[in-house]
Design an enzyme around this catalytic site. Structure first.
Site, PDB file in Angstrom:
ATOM      1  N   GLU A 100      14.894  14.600 -15.003  1.00 49.16           N
ATOM      2  CA  GLU A 100      14.172  14.432 -16.259  1.00 49.16           C
ATOM      3  C   GLU A 100      13.422  13.112 -16.215  1.00 49.16           C
ATOM      4  O   GLU A 100      13.915  12.148 -15.626  1.00 49.16           O
ATOM      5  CB  GLU A 100      15.118  14.368 -17.469  1.00 49.16           C
ATOM      6  CG  GLU A 100      15.673  15.684 -17.910  1.00 49.16           C
ATOM      7  CD  GLU A 100      17.129  15.807 -17.534  1.00 49.16           C
ATOM      8  OE1 GLU A 100      17.726  14.788 -17.140  1.00 49.16           O
ATOM      9  OE2 GLU A 100      17.654  16.930 -17.610  1.00 49.16           O
ATOM     10  N   TYR A 112       7.224  11.610  -8.251  1.00 47.18           N
ATOM     11  CA  TYR A 112       7.933  12.883  -8.092  1.00 47.18           C
ATOM     12  C   TYR A 112       6.981  13.981  -7.605  1.00 47.18           C
ATOM     13  O   TYR A 112       7.355  14.798  -6.767  1.00 47.18           O
ATOM     14  CB  TYR A 112       8.592  13.293  -9.409  1.00 47.18           C
ATOM     15  CG  TYR A 112       9.564  12.259  -9.935  1.00 47.18           C
ATOM     16  CD1 TYR A 112      10.331  11.481  -9.060  1.00 47.18           C
ATOM     17  CD2 TYR A 112       9.722  12.026 -11.304  1.00 47.18           C
ATOM     18  CE1 TYR A 112      11.215  10.520  -9.527  1.00 47.18           C
ATOM     19  CE2 TYR A 112      10.605  11.072 -11.781  1.00 47.18           C
ATOM     20  CZ  TYR A 112      11.343  10.314 -10.898  1.00 47.18           C
ATOM     21  OH  TYR A 112      12.218   9.365 -11.364  1.00 47.18           O
TER      22      TYR A 112
HETATM   23  C1  LIG Z   1       9.003   4.811 -10.618  1.00 45.62           C
HETATM   24  C2  LIG Z   1       9.299   3.669  -9.644  1.00 45.62           C
HETATM   25  C3  LIG Z   1      10.749   3.799  -9.158  1.00 45.62           C
HETATM   26  C4  LIG Z   1       8.352   3.795  -8.439  1.00 45.62           C
HETATM   27  O1  LIG Z   1       8.748   2.841  -7.458  1.00 45.62           O
HETATM   28  P1  LIG Z   1       7.660   2.137  -6.497  1.00 45.62           P
HETATM   29  O2  LIG Z   1       8.391   1.438  -5.421  1.00 45.62           O
HETATM   30  O3  LIG Z   1       6.721   1.332  -7.318  1.00 45.62           O
HETATM   31  O4  LIG Z   1       6.905   3.439  -5.930  1.00 45.62           O
HETATM   32  P2  LIG Z   1       6.005   3.530  -4.620  1.00 45.62           P
HETATM   33  O5  LIG Z   1       5.368   2.222  -4.309  1.00 45.62           O
HETATM   34  O6  LIG Z   1       6.814   4.176  -3.546  1.00 45.62           O
HETATM   35  O7  LIG Z   1       4.866   4.524  -5.125  1.00 45.62           O
HETATM   36  C5  LIG Z   1       4.917   5.918  -4.824  1.00 45.62           C
HETATM   37  C6  LIG Z   1       3.896   6.646  -5.671  1.00 45.62           C
HETATM   38  O8  LIG Z   1       4.266   6.612  -7.038  1.00 45.62           O
HETATM   39  C7  LIG Z   1       3.086   6.560  -7.846  1.00 45.62           C
HETATM   40  N1  LIG Z   1       3.061   5.280  -8.580  1.00 45.62           N
HETATM   41  C8  LIG Z   1       3.940   4.251  -8.455  1.00 45.62           C
HETATM   42  N2  LIG Z   1       3.616   3.276  -9.318  1.00 45.62           N
HETATM   43  C9  LIG Z   1       2.520   3.703 -10.003  1.00 45.62           C
HETATM   44  C10 LIG Z   1       1.724   3.140 -11.047  1.00 45.62           C
HETATM   45  N3  LIG Z   1       1.991   1.935 -11.561  1.00 45.62           N
HETATM   46  N4  LIG Z   1       0.703   3.881 -11.522  1.00 45.62           N
HETATM   47  C11 LIG Z   1       0.430   5.092 -11.024  1.00 45.62           C
HETATM   48  N5  LIG Z   1       1.150   5.697 -10.023  1.00 45.62           N
HETATM   49  C12 LIG Z   1       2.173   4.990  -9.523  1.00 45.62           C
HETATM   50  C13 LIG Z   1       1.912   6.650  -6.898  1.00 45.62           C
HETATM   51  O9  LIG Z   1       1.608   8.022  -6.710  1.00 45.62           O
HETATM   52  C14 LIG Z   1       2.508   6.041  -5.642  1.00 45.62           C
HETATM   53  O10 LIG Z   1       1.855   6.450  -4.483  1.00 45.62           O
HETATM   54  P3  LIG Z   1       0.564   5.598  -3.990  1.00 45.62           P
HETATM   55  O11 LIG Z   1       0.948   4.148  -4.011  1.00 45.62           O
HETATM   56  O12 LIG Z   1       0.319   6.151  -2.622  1.00 45.62           O
HETATM   57  O13 LIG Z   1      -0.529   5.917  -4.978  1.00 45.62           O
HETATM   58  C15 LIG Z   1       9.043   2.280 -10.299  1.00 45.62           C
HETATM   59  O14 LIG Z   1       7.778   2.305 -10.924  1.00 45.62           O
HETATM   60  C16 LIG Z   1      10.092   1.876 -11.318  1.00 45.62           C
HETATM   61  O15 LIG Z   1      11.116   1.290 -10.987  1.00 45.62           O
HETATM   62  N6  LIG Z   1       9.851   2.173 -12.611  1.00 45.62           N
HETATM   63  C17 LIG Z   1      10.798   1.796 -13.674  1.00 45.62           C
HETATM   64  C18 LIG Z   1      12.009   2.675 -13.634  1.00 45.62           C
HETATM   65  C19 LIG Z   1      11.640   4.137 -13.845  1.00 45.62           C
HETATM   66  O16 LIG Z   1      10.813   4.485 -14.680  1.00 45.62           O
HETATM   67  N7  LIG Z   1      12.334   5.017 -13.089  1.00 45.62           N
HETATM   68  C20 LIG Z   1      12.134   6.451 -13.190  1.00 45.62           C
HETATM   69  C21 LIG Z   1      12.997   7.003 -14.248  1.00 45.62           C
HETATM   70  S1  LIG Z   1      12.773   8.773 -14.433  1.00 45.62           S
END
Ligand SMILES: CC(C)(COP(=O)(O)OP(=O)(O)OC[C@H]1O[C@@H](n2cnc3c(N)ncnc32)[C@H](O)[C@@H]1OP(=O)(O)O)[C@@H](O)C(=O)NCCC(=O)NCCS
Length: 141
Positions: A100, A112
């Protein structure tokens, strides 16, 4: 993830969510044999973690977060990819993955989708602080 990681993990959790898990919630998962809990670290510092729990033939992505200063560097991709690879070693190929996510959480939804998750439903008012619908996503293993 180990017990000794929990303080750092919890600090990232607090910085990442409006309704963070407690340390006890992480500890509960650490003690659960059906849970995969991984951390990403740079030298001794934890920069992210992922938590997946399996119930029979479905695995639920319960939690994933990366430290705000280390986002958009591929760490979330590495964590989720590693967890799915670990899962493949212990379950059948007809296994299903679900999660979710807040409908406003575009970074997570994009992550995702990159992993092949598709929208399979919506849970009305599922989240609180603030109240928001959950998007339910899923994919085969
Ligand atoms: C979601 C989260 C875990 C992603 O971690 P991350 O290390 O930044 O992700 P990545 O660098 O591996 O990015 C993978 C892809 O996610 C997407 N993405 C990540 N951050 C993004 C942003 N700020 N805006 C848009 N897309 C984004 C992109 O598709 C990205 O691929 P790309 O860089 O080739 O475009 C991080 O943003 C986070 O910790 N968020 C807060 C906690 C959270 O919301 N967790 C999910 C709960 S359901």
């Amino acid at each position: 993830m180990r017990e000794s990681d929990l303080q750092q993990v919890h600090e990232i959790e607090r910085q990442s969510f409006s309704a963070p898990w407690s340390i006890e919630a992480f500890r509960y998962e650490l003690e659960n044999k059906a849970t995969i809990l991984l951390v990403a670290s740079i030298e001794d510092g934890i920069v992210g973690y992922v938590c997946l729990r399996t119930i029979v033939d479905v695995t639920h992505l319960l939690n994933i977060a990366v430290h705000p200063s280390f986002r958009r560097k591929g760490i979330g991709t590495m964590l989720l990819g590693s967890a799915i690879e670990e899962l493949k070693g212990s379950v059948n190929r007809d296994h299903f993955l679900t999660l979710e996510v807040r409908e406003s959480n575009i970074p997570a939804i994009r992550l995702y989708k990159k992993f092949g998750f598709e929208v399979i439903g919506r849970r009305k008012g599922y989240y609180h602080s603030p109240k928001e619908d959950a998007i339910l996503m899923g994919r085969g293993l």
